[in-house]
Design a protein around this motif. Structure first.
Motif, PDB file in Angstrom:
ATOM      1  N   LYS A 603      18.241  37.569  59.154  1.00  0.00           N
ATOM      2  CA  LYS A 603      19.092  38.659  59.609  1.00  0.00           C
ATOM      3  C   LYS A 603      20.285  38.798  58.670  1.00  0.00           C
ATOM      4  N   GLY A 604      20.767  40.024  58.542  1.00  0.00           N
ATOM      5  CA  GLY A 604      21.940  40.261  57.716  1.00  0.00           C
ATOM      6  C   GLY A 604      22.738  41.434  58.239  1.00  0.00           C
ATOM      7  N   ARG A 605      24.037  41.374  57.995  1.00  0.00           N
ATOM      8  CA  ARG A 605      24.910  42.482  58.399  1.00  0.00           C
ATOM      9  C   ARG A 605      25.649  43.018  57.184  1.00  0.00           C
ATOM     10  N   GLY A 606      25.760  44.331  57.128  1.00  0.00           N
ATOM     11  CA  GLY A 606      26.497  44.969  56.056  1.00  0.00           C
ATOM     12  C   GLY A 606      27.607  45.823  56.627  1.00  0.00           C
ATOM     13  N   LEU A 607      28.754  45.805  55.967  1.00  0.00           N
ATOM     14  CA  LEU A 607      29.915  46.579  56.386  1.00  0.00           C
ATOM     15  C   LEU A 607      30.231  47.618  55.321  1.00  0.00           C
ATOM     16  N   ALA A 608      30.603  48.805  55.753  1.00  0.00           N
ATOM     17  CA  ALA A 608      31.083  49.823  54.811  1.00  0.00           C
ATOM     18  C   ALA A 608      32.133  50.679  55.512  1.00  0.00           C
ATOM     19  N   PHE A 609      33.059  51.182  54.712  1.00  0.00           N
ATOM     20  CA  PHE A 609      34.154  52.021  55.204  1.00  0.00           C
ATOM     21  C   PHE A 609      34.304  53.198  54.257  1.00  0.00           C
ATOM     22  N   THR A 610      34.513  54.381  54.797  1.00  0.00           N
ATOM     23  CA  THR A 610      34.833  55.541  53.964  1.00  0.00           C
ATOM     24  C   THR A 610      35.823  56.425  54.709  1.00  0.00           C
ATOM     25  N   LEU A 611      36.854  56.828  54.007  1.00  0.00           N
ATOM     26  CA  LEU A 611      37.791  57.824  54.515  1.00  0.00           C
ATOM     27  C   LEU A 611      37.365  59.162  53.937  1.00  0.00           C
ATOM     28  N   SER A 612      36.909  60.066  54.789  1.00  0.00           N
ATOM     29  CA  SER A 612      36.497  61.392  54.327  1.00  0.00           C
ATOM     30  C   SER A 612      36.911  62.431  55.351  1.00  0.00           C
ATOM     31  N   PHE A 613      37.280  63.610  54.873  1.00  0.00           N
ATOM     32  CA  PHE A 613      37.729  64.700  55.729  1.00  0.00           C
ATOM     33  C   PHE A 613      38.890  64.267  56.625  1.00  0.00           C
ATOM     34  N   GLY A 614      39.683  63.335  56.103  1.00  0.00           N
ATOM     35  CA  GLY A 614      40.834  62.842  56.840  1.00  0.00           C
ATOM     36  C   GLY A 614      40.506  61.831  57.908  1.00  0.00           C
ATOM     37  N   VAL A 615      39.233  61.453  58.026  1.00  0.00           N
ATOM     38  CA  VAL A 615      38.785  60.565  59.099  1.00  0.00           C
ATOM     39  C   VAL A 615      38.352  59.222  58.520  1.00  0.00           C
ATOM     40  N   PRO A 616      39.041  58.135  58.858  1.00  0.00           N
ATOM     41  CA  PRO A 616      38.540  56.813  58.475  1.00  0.00           C
ATOM     42  C   PRO A 616      37.385  56.425  59.391  1.00  0.00           C
ATOM     43  N   ALA A 617      36.276  56.027  58.772  1.00  0.00           N
ATOM     44  CA  ALA A 617      35.095  55.628  59.546  1.00  0.00           C
ATOM     45  C   ALA A 617      34.533  54.342  58.961  1.00  0.00           C
ATOM     46  N   ALA A 618      34.167  53.423  59.824  1.00  0.00           N
ATOM     47  CA  ALA A 618      33.605  52.141  59.391  1.00  0.00           C
ATOM     48  C   ALA A 618      32.331  51.865  60.172  1.00  0.00           C
ATOM     49  N   GLU A 619      31.370  51.249  59.492  1.00  0.00           N
ATOM     50  CA  GLU A 619      30.093  50.957  60.131  1.00  0.00           C
ATOM     51  C   GLU A 619      29.614  49.558  59.765  1.00  0.00           C
ATOM     52  N   VAL A 620      28.996  48.921  60.719  1.00  0.00           N
ATOM     53  CA  VAL A 620      28.300  47.655  60.495  1.00  0.00           C
ATOM     54  C   VAL A 620      26.833  47.891  60.845  1.00  0.00           C
ATOM     55  N   VAL A 621      25.961  47.553  59.909  1.00  0.00           N
ATOM     56  CA  VAL A 621      24.514  47.673  60.119  1.00  0.00           C
ATOM     57  C   VAL A 621      23.917  46.277  60.144  1.00  0.00           C
ATOM     58  N   GLU A 622      23.072  46.022  61.134  1.00  0.00           N
ATOM     59  CA  GLU A 622      22.371  44.741  61.222  1.00  0.00           C
ATOM     60  C   GLU A 622      20.884  44.968  60.987  1.00  0.00           C
ATOM     61  N   VAL A 623      20.307  44.193  60.081  1.00  0.00           N
ATOM     62  CA  VAL A 623      18.881  44.319  59.771  1.00  0.00           C
ATOM     63  C   VAL A 623      18.191  42.963  59.880  1.00  0.00           C
ATOM     64  N   THR A 624      16.864  43.009  59.982  1.00  0.00           N
ATOM     65  CA  THR A 624      16.044  41.807  59.943  1.00  0.00           C
ATOM     66  C   THR A 624      15.018  41.963  58.833  1.00  0.00           C
ATOM     67  N   ASP A 625      14.931  40.932  57.999  1.00  0.00           N
ATOM     68  CA  ASP A 625      13.929  40.903  56.934  1.00  0.00           C
ATOM     69  C   ASP A 625      12.674  40.247  57.488  1.00  0.00           C
ATOM     70  N   THR A 626      11.651  41.041  57.733  1.00  0.00           N
ATOM     71  CA  THR A 626      10.394  40.531  58.285  1.00  0.00           C
ATOM     72  C   THR A 626       9.336  40.469  57.184  1.00  0.00           C
ATOM     73  N   PRO A 627       8.219  39.784  57.424  1.00  0.00           N
ATOM     74  CA  PRO A 627       7.143  39.751  56.419  1.00  0.00           C
ATOM     75  C   PRO A 627       6.602  41.139  56.077  1.00  0.00           C
ATOM     76  N   ASP A 628       6.779  42.102  57.002  1.00  0.00           N
ATOM     77  CA  ASP A 628       6.245  43.449  56.773  1.00  0.00           C
ATOM     78  C   ASP A 628       7.287  44.426  56.260  1.00  0.00           C
ATOM     79  N   GLY A 629       8.539  44.004  56.199  1.00  0.00           N
ATOM     80  CA  GLY A 629       9.563  44.896  55.700  1.00  0.00           C
ATOM     81  C   GLY A 629      10.870  44.772  56.461  1.00  0.00           C
ATOM     82  N   ILE A 630      11.781  45.663  56.151  1.00  0.00           N
ATOM     83  CA  ILE A 630      13.122  45.650  56.748  1.00  0.00           C
ATOM     84  C   ILE A 630      13.123  46.442  58.052  1.00  0.00           C
ATOM     85  N   ARG A 631      13.655  45.820  59.093  1.00  0.00           N
ATOM     86  CA  ARG A 631      13.859  46.501  60.367  1.00  0.00           C
ATOM     87  C   ARG A 631      15.350  46.664  60.602  1.00  0.00           C
TER      88      ARG A 631
END
Length: 746
Positions: A603-631
């Motif tokens: 499992k892994g988590r990625g963080l990203a932040f972007t300020l656009s259109f005057g709005v600060p927005a941040a996201e964390v995505v969690e994925v799982t690396d499986t034998p068949d691919g990324i979920r």
């Protein structure tokens, strides 16, 4: 005084008077609201209290003059009026209204100014204020740039408050009592003795009463609608299949048409043979349009079939024919001669990099199509001295201007009926399909013509989100990011799009670097440069415009630097961030996601932040690396919006932005071969599938006093958060989109 001095002094006085007169005239023009456009076609017994509020015996209609594309803007704007008007939500009727200068969007120009949204200096504030003036004088009645609520928040509330004042005065005159003792509630004026006068009964009495220019507004603590969850007024129709879009338009005696133009943008016709098409069943005629032809038939399917029978040979493309050659042009644009901007240049970047172990990386993103579910269409009826157009558009006044130029009629004789839109994402900021429909209608005057593009025409004639490349160089020391130098090369969306609309675009294009140069991080040596790529296939605004790709560039490279420093992605961003609202967003998404928790292997988590259109927005995505691919398992998203109009709709816009951003990052791209777009339908341009959609948790913060739009800001952080999560789970750093070029998604 010498004669020369007298002449100079006289010239100065006369010139000053002329300038002062011009300024005074300009101020008068700006402050003049112009005629109320609703007065021209009022129903019998109706009253237009303001350009935004019309009342007759059937009820109260709120004019929400922004395109409804599924984002809920018309309901949100109507809520603002209803709040101040004390009008129950179930009594509200909503209409787009006619194209009119009074409905100009005063906030949209601000996004293109070279001032970061966090810049509250006097120059930045004055520039934004001047942007409102420019918007009015240019008649920019436009839906886009996440600006509708920013522009409408005060306007619509003032419209409701002004209408309420008119109704109170009308009731007072009708009852012969002072207005001071009256109040409003539940869609009625209440007299001192408790008698209720419904608004609908006061329509005639409102005639001749001028609305106040600056009525007082309700304090926030008295709001009963704003900030509360309500059912959008279009929800029932959309859920029952009874909503009527442009493609559903039907008129008596209507004929049907489709149009074909060169799939090589800007190329003309070498050879054309229409005999087989003209002989096909149901075909009425084949007619010329600019750079192509139209087929008119007795139904849309027969028009489509006949268009396939036209034998046509197109001229070659006036640009590099394939994607590899186009990317070579982008790569070759990283030169001083092609440098378009350097809005961010803090510290001594060159010195900081000269004495360090430099981290370097190159990124690229492809062209992307808008691909709305409802293809381009318009219905047009051309009479002797009147032209009617029924269409979904984001630029109704521009449509009037284009139709006037084509037809020779005055703007007063052109009537644009703006219909709900089945998806746009920026595509209907163009008027090419509407101009084509007018051209076709000129061949059958007096007959309504419904022109519809085939899906393949829609995909291969889209003005795409531009391809782009970024080159990053950076340095770290002591566990901290100390230098970041990012160069971004892309075609100019502004020059391309505005050029087609006949609007001049001068100076650097902020869209090339938007979402990168204006990020609120105090990196000691920090530089962002934009490089303008020479003209290639035409490009246009796509949901979140330049920030859609630059968020990927900036946040992917910043994540690489943080990793090189051995720092935590959230902790280092919090150390660097300078804007309080952005800090609150980062803290919120960290808390929501439980950032820092130990994750199972794979499992892994990625963080990203972007300020656009005057709005600060941040996201964390969690994925799982499986034998068949990324979920993709789960996404947390937080954004600062200032004030929430409808919490349900805000959540929908944020989650929709995440899905849009992730889906395109996973597998979408537009490629060229032989000068033509290769992807012709959804089978070759995949969207995120339902089974791939993660659980999404969204939170809208209201820590600032400045309302912002939310239609686009959740898009830019999605791609880098996903790429960073894949790196965290697999150790694989992906620097190009779509990501499925290097990984498989379940």
């Amino acid at each position: 005084m010498s004669r020369a001095g007298k002449i100079a002094r006289r010239s100065f006085l006369i010139g000053s008077a002329a300038i002062a007169g011009g300024v005074a005239f300009g101020i008068w023009r700006y402050r003049d609201t112009g005629p109320n456009p609703l007065l021209a076609e009022l129903p019998e017994g109706g009253a237009a209290l303001t350009p935004y509020v019309m009342i007759d015996g059937e009820g109260v209609t709120v004019i929400a003059p922004r395109a409804e594309m599924g984002q809920g803007v018309q309901s949100a704007l109507a809520m603002l009026v209803a709040e101040e008007l004390d009008l129950p939500w179930d009594q509200v009727k909503i209409d787009h209204g006619p194209p009119a200068v009074v409905y100009y969007n005063g906030a949209v120009v601000a996004e293109g100014l070279p001032f970061a949204s966090t810049d509250q200096g006097i120059l930045a504030r004055n520039a934004r204020a001047f942007g409102d003036v420019v918007s009015k004088f240019m008649s920019l009645q436009l839906t886009g740039g996440s600006s509708s609520m920013v522009d409408g928040f005060d306007k619509m509330r003032k419209a409701g408050a002004a209408a309420r004042a008119v109704l109170i005065e009308a009731a007072a005159k009708q009852a012969g009592v002072p207005a001071k003792g009256l109040k409003t509630e539940g869609g009625a004026v209440v007299l001192p003795d408790g008698t209720r006068k419904p608004y609908t009964a006061l329509a005639a009495a409102c005639a001749g009463i001028a609305p106040p220019a600056d009525p007082p507004l309700k304090p926030r603590q008295d709001w009963t609608l704003i900030g509360k969850p309500v059912q959008r007024r279009d929800m029932v129709a959309k859920c029952t299949g009874t909503a009527r879009y442009g493609i559903d338009m039907a008129l008596p005696g209507m004929v049907y048409a489709t149009v074909r133009t060169s799939p090589r943008f800007g190329a003309g016709i070498k050879r054309l043979d229409t005999k087989k098409a003209e002989a096909a069943r149901g075909v009425k005629m084949v007619v010329p349009v600019e750079d192509g032809f139209g087929v008119i038939a007795d139904n849309t399917w027969r028009a489509f079939q006949a268009a396939d029978l036209v034998e046509v040979e197109w001229e070659p493309a006036p640009y590099a024919a394939d994607s590899a050659a186009l990317f070579k042009q982008v790569a070759a644009s990283f030169t001083e001669a092609r440098r378009d901007s350097r809005f961010k240049d803090a510290g001594d970047v060159d010195t900081a990099l000269a004495g360090a172990d430099v981290v370097e990386a190159e990124y690229r993103i492809p062209f992307l199509a808008h691909a709305p579910l409802e293809p381009m269409n318009a219905t047009v009826k051309l009479g002797k001295d009147r032209l009617d157009i029924w269409v979904g558009t984001q630029i109704p006044l521009q449509v009037v201007a284009s139709a006037a130029a084509l037809s020779g009629l005055s703007g007063d004789n052109i009537h644009v009926h703006v219909l709900p839109i089945g998806g746009s994402f920026g595509r209907r900021l163009e008027d090419d399909y509407i101009r084509q429909a007018v051209e076709v209608a000129q061949s059958v005057p007096g007959v309504p013509v419904k022109m519809t593009w085939q899906r393949e025409e829609d995909m291969t004639h889209d003005f795409c989100r531009p391809l782009a490349m970024a080159r990053g160089r950076g340095a770290v020391a002591g566990g901290k990011v100390t230098a970041l130098d990012l160069g971004i090369a892309a075609p100019s969306v502004t020059a391309s799009q505005m050029g087609r609309l006949g609007i001049p675009a001068a100076g650097p294009d902020t869209a090339i670097v938007a979402g990168a140069w204006d990020q609120p991080f105090a990196i000691p040596a920090y530089r962002v440069s934009g490089y303008r790529v020479p003209d290639m296939p035409p490009v246009s605004s796509w949901r979140s415009v330049g920030a859609s790709g630059n968020g990927f560039f900036h946040e992917s490279f910043l994540d690489e630097l943080i990793h090189a420093a051995g720092a935590d992605p959230l902790a280092e961003r919090l150390r660097l961030v300078t804007d309080p609202a952005s800090r609150a967003v980062l803290e919120a998404v960290g808390k929501m996601s439980g950032w820092g928790a130990t994750l199972p292997k794979g499992k892994g988590r990625g963080l990203a932040f972007t300020l656009s259109f005057g709005v600060p927005a941040a996201e964390v995505v969690e994925v799982t690396d499986t034998p068949d691919g990324i979920r993709i398992d789960k996404v947390w998203v937080a954004a600062e919006v200032g004030a929430v109009i409808d919490p349900v709709n805000i959540e929908a816009q944020m989650t929709g932005g995440v899905v849009w951003g992730l889906g395109h990052a996973m597998g979408a791209e537009i490629t060229f071969a032989g000068g033509e777009i290769e992807q012709t339908n959804f089978d070759s341009y995949p969207a995120m599938r339902l089974r791939q959609c993660p659980v999404i948790e969204a939170k809208a913060l209201q820590t600032s006093d400045k309302l912002r739009g939310i239609g686009e800001p959740a898009v830019p952080p999605a791609a880098p958060a996903l790429a960073n999560a894949i790196f965290a789970a697999t150790g694989k750093r992906i620097r190009q989109l779509p990501l499925n070029r290097e990984v498989t998604f379940l």
